[in-house]
Design an enzyme around this catalytic site. Structure first.
Site, mmCIF file in Angstrom:
data_model
loop_
_atom_site.group_PDB
_atom_site.id
_atom_site.type_symbol
_atom_site.label_atom_id
_atom_site.label_comp_id
_atom_site.label_asym_id
_atom_site.label_seq_id
_atom_site.Cartn_x
_atom_site.Cartn_y
_atom_site.Cartn_z
ATOM 1 N N LYS A 81 0.828 -1.213 0.000
ATOM 2 C CA LYS A 81 0.000 0.000 0.000
ATOM 3 C C LYS A 81 0.856 1.255 0.000
ATOM 4 O O LYS A 81 0.470 2.280 -0.562
ATOM 5 C CB LYS A 81 -0.981 -0.014 1.172
ATOM 6 C CG LYS A 81 -0.345 -0.082 2.563
ATOM 7 C CD LYS A 81 -0.347 1.222 3.274
ATOM 8 C CE LYS A 81 0.122 1.077 4.703
ATOM 9 N NZ LYS A 81 0.303 2.350 5.395
ATOM 10 N N THR A 82 2.059 1.209 0.610
ATOM 11 C CA THR A 82 2.916 2.392 0.624
ATOM 12 C C THR A 82 3.385 2.733 -0.778
ATOM 13 O O THR A 82 3.429 3.912 -1.162
ATOM 14 C CB THR A 82 4.124 2.176 1.555
ATOM 15 O OG1 THR A 82 3.662 1.854 2.861
ATOM 16 C CG2 THR A 82 4.983 3.427 1.624
ATOM 17 N N ASP A 140 -3.327 8.065 5.152
ATOM 18 C CA ASP A 140 -2.793 6.724 5.396
ATOM 19 C C ASP A 140 -3.339 6.179 6.719
ATOM 20 O O ASP A 140 -3.669 6.946 7.624
ATOM 21 C CB ASP A 140 -1.262 6.793 5.449
ATOM 22 C CG ASP A 140 -0.611 5.423 5.360
ATOM 23 O OD1 ASP A 140 -1.315 4.455 5.021
ATOM 24 O OD2 ASP A 140 0.601 5.328 5.613
ATOM 25 N N GLU A 141 -3.430 4.859 6.836
ATOM 26 C CA GLU A 141 -3.888 4.184 8.061
ATOM 27 C C GLU A 141 -5.232 4.741 8.544
ATOM 28 O O GLU A 141 -5.424 5.053 9.718
ATOM 29 C CB GLU A 141 -2.832 4.313 9.179
ATOM 30 C CG GLU A 141 -1.451 3.822 8.804
ATOM 31 C CD GLU A 141 -1.353 2.307 8.703
ATOM 32 O OE1 GLU A 141 -2.390 1.639 8.821
ATOM 33 O OE2 GLU A 141 -0.242 1.808 8.492
ATOM 34 N N GLN A 173 -6.849 -4.459 10.559
ATOM 35 C CA GLN A 173 -5.693 -4.065 11.365
ATOM 36 C C GLN A 173 -6.011 -2.863 12.259
ATOM 37 O O GLN A 173 -5.105 -2.132 12.652
ATOM 38 C CB GLN A 173 -4.498 -3.747 10.465
ATOM 39 C CG GLN A 173 -4.002 -4.937 9.671
ATOM 40 C CD GLN A 173 -2.704 -4.668 8.950
ATOM 41 O OE1 GLN A 173 -1.633 -4.575 9.542
ATOM 42 N NE2 GLN A 173 -2.793 -4.533 7.634
ATOM 43 N N ARG A 186 3.027 -10.374 10.671
ATOM 44 C CA ARG A 186 4.361 -9.757 10.719
ATOM 45 C C ARG A 186 5.418 -10.721 10.194
ATOM 46 O O ARG A 186 6.531 -10.312 9.889
ATOM 47 C CB ARG A 186 4.747 -9.368 12.157
ATOM 48 C CG ARG A 186 3.870 -8.354 12.873
ATOM 49 C CD ARG A 186 3.586 -7.135 12.055
ATOM 50 N NE ARG A 186 2.329 -7.299 11.333
ATOM 51 C CZ ARG A 186 1.954 -6.520 10.309
ATOM 52 N NH1 ARG A 186 2.775 -5.576 9.883
ATOM 53 N NH2 ARG A 186 0.802 -6.709 9.714
#
Length: 766
Positions: A45-46, A233-234, A264, A610
């Site tokens: 996504k970044t 973002d987020e 998340q 992770r």
């Protein structure tokens, strides 16, 4: 600059799209209208977000200064600025509105501070100053500080500000949250005191700007016209005040792109509301939803296990992660006797990985609670395994750093009473509590800052001659330092202040290892300040960035909480403590109901994802929690992992089927204990078998079942609740049923808005 993408031929090759998959390219090129980029863990996504930002500039859809791009952390903002800089070059320097919520709000507030009764050079106070200020207010009002501590009031105020509530907005329930109905009173006193100090706390940065945008149409339209594009973002981590602030800014052009993952959302304790991302399509009708589902981080086995677990949640938009990687190893689930054995097992595995060539910095232990780290620290110290604890005492929170910053704050803002109180007698100058009390009396009488009162009091007989002379010398020093600020760089100014104030001499005179360490910390602070052109810039940076990012080149195993690990990735991940009451935490089970349980499950999903190559989950039959040994049953989350993607072993009887039987509604909790063969035989002292069997006692099983997801019981809807009926919920208050699906209700609450709840959590209103 055109509002439409007409600067590039339709068949022109855009290098910004190289290496992107189809949904990522779609996210980059869909520039007009609202867009929800639903990005799963490890789906790039970044890359999509930064290239979209670069595309807006390269395609000449907007000047860099016409794009608002909001992140949650300074680290994320720096990374985004660097990555965009590689794509568009020097143009990135013209992006003043790329940063965190608080940094952008602070920049806006500097321009409009007078609209909320502040001056543009206001001070941003930290938590320590906030607590001292609240303590003063509590004492002045004659409230029992022990019964109603300042930290509790600070928590209430922070929660209110996260929800966008001003003192006058509090309802009766919120008012009762502190000092038997004095919450609103103290909130109002606190806000008035902050304005008198020309200061605000972190919550004020967004709350003040929200109030300005709500009440000043001209200012709102100015920013709506300025920002042609808004990117966030987020988004799943936004709280209510952030959500309201963004919605106002984006309502003009509707060109808002939010990036996030509802699976998340793990920060409700900070005020984050997963509902913000779930209702994006309702807030912005016609929004395009782009799902990024190709994972570039983990193996198919890890993704399948994590996906099977998160599918148990009901409050989610839904996505299916996939990858082209080799299948890899299944998740390992290991049962051990107790926490020391858990630490030994993890230590042995890490030493084996190290011998096989695995870098230590690609190995992480992720815990649910801080107290879990002690066993690992003790074990790793004994075997000489290098490790680091992430999330310990932070650099800017150390006492000597706070003292140095307090001096600088008084130089920059003479009205900063909180900073002046901290250092008026540091180092020791013979100015005690009585001297400070005299200053407070004079300051209140004259409505002036403490620093101004110190100047005036030297011409009176209120203090002994020695104290007056000391204040006179200190005030002359501040006057001189304030003049030096105009010519010296911040680092040299700080060195001068510490030397001339006697602070450096006092530490050197101690001649202890602790004092030497403090001097080293102050030297490091000076080095950090060398990067800033002005004192004001540095102080704002410190206020917004309370972290220590000093890194060591030496490889170490990372130990941190699951919350802190979000956004990170490691080749090998160990997840200890997966037992009921530890994970999910007992507090979430007792206080939060189904919503908290689903957030705990999202946290489990984050923890598993992770891992790039291998993930190991451990659970112990016994664990010492806050000094008390506790017998436990494995976490329900273990039972929810798909069978096909899990390898299990245990040092106790039972094996793989054991924990699944415990969470089967009709299973005998002892049946599999009798049938299954042990994975490894362990010899213990007398009575250990009985202790081991206690973890499967039917009584704790019934308790666990009572907190399990209501969906697993196939509950029947209540017949006494229908659409339009008025109901009461202990947390949300009174409301009216708007929608009903089985035993799930959507209720429009009078104070809390629309919420989705189970009918067992409400009762019919009288």
């Amino acid at each position: 600059m055109n509002d439409q993408q007409d600067s590039l031929p339709s068949d022109a090759h855009d290098p910004l799209l190289d290496g992107l998959n189809a949904p990522q390219r779609d996210a980059v090129l869909t520039t007009e209208g609202p867009v929800l980029m639903l990005a799963g863990a490890g789906t790039g996504k970044t890359s999509a977000l930064t290239r979209r930002l670069a595309h807006l500039v390269r395609a000449r859809l907007a000047w860099p200064s016409e794009i608002l791009c909001v992140t949650f952390t300074n680290k994320a903002a720096r990374e985004m600025r660097e990555r965009v800089g590689h794509l568009i070059g020097p143009a990135v320097e013209g992006m003043p509105w790329l940063g965190t919520f608080h940094s952008i709000a602070a920049k806006m507030l500097r321009r409009h501070a007078e609209l909320v009764g502040l001056q543009s050079n206001y001070t941003i106070i930290d938590t320590d100053d906030q607590l001292r200020l609240l303590k003063q207010l509590i004492q002045s009002e004659g409230v029992d500080e022990k019964r109603w501590p300042p930290r509790q009031l600070a928590g209430c105020i922070d929660r209110w500000k996260n929800r966008g509530l001003n003192p006058q907005d509090l309802d009766a329930g919120e008012n009762e949250a502190y000092a038997n109905g004095k919450g609103q009173h103290f909130y109002r006193l606190y806000q008035d005191r902050l304005k008198a100090l020309n200061a605000c706390d972190f919550g004020d940065l967004l709350l003040h700007m929200l109030n300005i945008l709500r009440t000043n149409r001209e200012v709102l339209e100015q920013y709506q016209q300025r920002f042609k594009y808004v990117m966030v973002d987020e988004y799943q981590d936004t709280n209510q005040v952030q959500y309201l602030w963004l919605r106002l800014l984006a309502q003009g052009r509707q060109n808002i792109c939010v990036v996030g993952d509802d699976d998340q959302s793990i920060y409700s304790w900070r005020g984050a509301e997963v509902a913000n991302i779930l209702r994006f399509e309702k807030d912005f009708p016609g929004a395009k939803v782009i799902r990024l589902e190709q994972n570039y981080r983990s193996t198919p086995q890890i993704l399948a296990a994590a996906s099977g677990l998160i599918n148990e949640n009901s409050q989610r938009l839904g996505k299916t992660l996939w990858t082209e990687k080799h299948p890899g190893d299944k998740l390992r689930v290991i049962g051990v006797w107790d926490a020391p054995e858990e630490a030994r097992r993890v230590g042995d595995d890490i030493e084996r990985l190290e011998r096989e060539g695995a870098p230590l910095d690609q190995i992480a232990i992720l815990v649910r609670a801080q107290y879990q780290t002690r066993e690992f620290e003790d074990r790793f110290i004994s075997i000489g395994l290098k490790y680091r604890i992430i999330g310990g005492f932070r650099f800017y929170e150390r006492a000597e750093i706070r003292d140095a910053l307090a001096y600088l704050r008084v130089i920059a803002q003479p009205a900063d009473d909180l900073a002046f109180e901290r250092i008026y007698n540091s180092p020791k100058r013979g100015l005690g509590a009585k001297a400070l009390e005299k200053l407070h009396l004079l300051a209140r009488r004259r409505s002036i800052p403490l620093a101004a009162a110190a100047i005036e009091i030297v011409d009176t007989d209120e203090l002994p001659a020695r104290a007056r002379n000391t204040f006179l010398s200190l005030m002359r020093d501040f006057a001189r330092w304030r003049e030096l600020e105009k010519t010296e760089n911040p680092a040299d100014l700080m060195r001068t202040v510490l030397d001339e104030s006697g602070y450096t001499d006092a530490l050197q005179a101690e001649k202890t290892a602790e004092a030497a360490g403090r001097l080293e910390n102050l030297a490091e602070l000076a080095r950090a300040m060398e990067e800033y052109e002005s004192l004001g810039d540095f102080l704002e940076h410190v206020s917004l960035v309370m972290d220590n990012e000093a890194a060591s080149e030496e490889e170490k195993v990372t130990i941190m909480t699951m919350h802190a690990a979000k956004g990170l990735e490691f080749d090998h991940v160990f997840l200890p403590g997966w037992e009921e009451g530890v994970f999910p935490s007992q507090r979430s089970l007792d206080e939060g109901g189904l919503a908290s349980l689903e957030e705990e499950r999202r946290l489990a999903y984050v923890a598993i994802t992770r891992a790039r190559r291998k993930c190991t989950i451990l659970h112990a039959a016994n664990r010492r929690i806050y000094g008390q040994w506790t017998s436990s049953i494995p976490s329900r989350f273990i039972a929810e992992l798909p069978d096909d993607h899990v390898d299990s072993e245990t040092t106790l009887s039972g094996g793989a089927s054991l924990w699944r039987a415990q969470w089967s509604e009709h299973a005998d909790p002892f049946a599999d204990v009798a049938r299954a063969q042990p994975a490894r035989t362990v010899t213990r002292g007398p009575g250990w078998q009985r202790a081991a069997r206690q973890q499967f006692d039917p009584k704790p099983r019934r308790i666990a079942e009572s907190t399990r997801s209501a969906a697993s019981f196939a509950a029947k809807p209540r017949t006494d609740l229908t659409i339009g009926a008025r109901v009461f919920h202990e947390k949300f208050g009174y409301g009216t049923i708007a929608e009903q699906e089985g035993n799930k209700l959507e209720i429009e609450f009078e104070k809390s808005g629309r919420k989705r709840v189970l009918d067992s959590f409400v009762k019919a209103a009288d």
